[in-house]
Motif scaffolding. Structure first.
Motif, mmCIF file in Angstrom:
data_model
loop_
_atom_site.group_PDB
_atom_site.id
_atom_site.type_symbol
_atom_site.label_atom_id
_atom_site.label_comp_id
_atom_site.label_asym_id
_atom_site.label_seq_id
_atom_site.Cartn_x
_atom_site.Cartn_y
_atom_site.Cartn_z
ATOM 1 N N ALA A 73 -36.362 12.406 13.035
ATOM 2 C CA ALA A 73 -36.540 13.701 12.371
ATOM 3 C C ALA A 73 -35.470 13.931 11.309
ATOM 4 N N LEU A 74 -34.253 13.497 11.587
ATOM 5 C CA LEU A 74 -33.203 13.642 10.574
ATOM 6 C C LEU A 74 -33.501 12.792 9.337
ATOM 7 N N ARG A 75 -34.146 11.653 9.541
ATOM 8 C CA ARG A 75 -34.518 10.783 8.415
ATOM 9 C C ARG A 75 -35.728 11.310 7.659
ATOM 10 N N GLU A 76 -36.732 11.802 8.381
ATOM 11 C CA GLU A 76 -38.043 12.076 7.787
ATOM 12 C C GLU A 76 -38.287 13.535 7.400
ATOM 13 N N SER A 77 -37.701 14.466 8.117
ATOM 14 C CA SER A 77 -38.031 15.871 7.896
ATOM 15 C C SER A 77 -37.158 16.497 6.812
ATOM 16 N N ARG A 78 -37.748 17.416 6.100
ATOM 17 C CA ARG A 78 -37.010 18.213 5.109
ATOM 18 C C ARG A 78 -36.882 19.660 5.586
ATOM 19 N N ASP A 79 -37.481 19.978 6.737
ATOM 20 C CA ASP A 79 -37.444 21.326 7.289
ATOM 21 C C ASP A 79 -36.090 21.564 7.970
ATOM 22 N N ARG A 80 -35.395 22.582 7.530
ATOM 23 C CA ARG A 80 -34.053 22.880 8.048
ATOM 24 C C ARG A 80 -34.059 23.135 9.553
ATOM 25 N N ASP A 81 -35.050 23.854 10.057
ATOM 26 C CA ASP A 81 -35.106 24.166 11.483
ATOM 27 C C ASP A 81 -35.401 22.927 12.327
ATOM 28 N N VAL A 82 -36.302 22.086 11.860
ATOM 29 C CA VAL A 82 -36.610 20.847 12.580
ATOM 30 C C VAL A 82 -35.372 19.958 12.611
ATOM 31 N N ARG A 83 -34.678 19.865 11.503
ATOM 32 C CA ARG A 83 -33.467 19.029 11.448
ATOM 33 C C ARG A 83 -32.379 19.584 12.370
ATOM 34 N N ARG A 118 -46.664 10.034 9.785
ATOM 35 C CA ARG A 118 -47.100 11.240 9.057
ATOM 36 C C ARG A 118 -46.027 11.663 8.060
ATOM 37 N N ASN A 119 -46.424 12.517 7.133
ATOM 38 C CA ASN A 119 -45.505 12.983 6.093
ATOM 39 C C ASN A 119 -45.434 14.498 6.052
ATOM 40 N N GLY A 120 -44.309 14.981 5.562
ATOM 41 C CA GLY A 120 -44.145 16.397 5.282
ATOM 42 C C GLY A 120 -44.373 17.305 6.471
ATOM 43 N N HIS A 121 -45.152 18.350 6.225
ATOM 44 C CA HIS A 121 -45.422 19.356 7.256
ATOM 45 C C HIS A 121 -46.156 18.740 8.448
ATOM 46 N N ALA A 166 -46.273 17.398 14.196
ATOM 47 C CA ALA A 166 -46.479 16.342 15.199
ATOM 48 C C ALA A 166 -45.193 16.082 15.975
ATOM 49 N N TRP A 167 -44.070 16.115 15.294
ATOM 50 C CA TRP A 167 -42.776 15.884 15.947
ATOM 51 C C TRP A 167 -42.488 17.000 16.956
#
Length: 184
Positions: A70-80, A126-129, A134-135
């Protein structure tokens, strides 16, 4: 003491319980003191205890791997933020588990299960949102399973050390589950 309890925010209760857990562990008998007893501590570990240690360890490894993904793939601050928290907390929980397994002479697997690795690969594809959703769903399922695993250990396990691990990890896992559900 009552005043101190009122100052602790509700979300910090799980972290406080997690950080105080090693003190409670110090009161448990150690293998060194148990060496005097006719039956060794390693022999008192049931098949259920061994299964819990192995499956919980795989779960921690899977959560750490998922957090790194998730740290590699996500751009969402909350997910990170959730991912970083999972890496830190599951690393700490697993360090305690590995120490107990070492003392109880229980061998642990080197990696998450094939199913856990497959599930993470499907999410990373998967990508983006779509990745973020999914994560988060994968984390919800994994943490619900971890809670079930701990409850089963408390009902069926025989080792006090292993039951303590299950009991002490539950508030941390519940907190993770709450964070994930809130974000979904």
């Amino acid at each position: 003491m009552r005043a101190a309890r009122k100052l602790v925010p509700a979300g910090a209760a799980a972290v406080l319980a997690f950080t105080l857990a090693p003190a409670a562990q110090a009161q448990s008998p150690t293998p060194e003191t148990a060496a005097v007893a006719p039956v060794s501590w390693a022999q008192r570990v049931s098949a259920q205890d061994r299964a819990y240690l192995r499956e919980a360890h795989r779960g921690h490894l899977a959560e750490i791997a998922a957090g790194r993904a998730a740290l590699r793939e996500s751009r969402d601050r909350d997910v990170r933020s959730i991912a970083a928290r999972l890496i830190r907390d599951h690393g700490r929980l697993d360090a305690r588990l590995r120490e107990a397994a070492r003392r109880l002479r229980v061998s642990l697997p080197d990696s998450p299960s094939a199913e856990q690795r497959r599930d993470l690969r499907a999410v990373v594809a998967r990508n983006g949102h779509r990745f973020d959703r999914a994560w988060l769903r994968l984390q919800r399922e994994a943490h619900e399973h971890a809670l079930w695993l701990g409850e089963r250990q408390l009902r069926r396990g025989s080792s006090g050390w292993v039951k303590d691990l299950a009991r002490d990890s539950a508030p941390v896992i519940r907190h993770h589950l709450h964070m994930v559900r809130t974000e979904l």
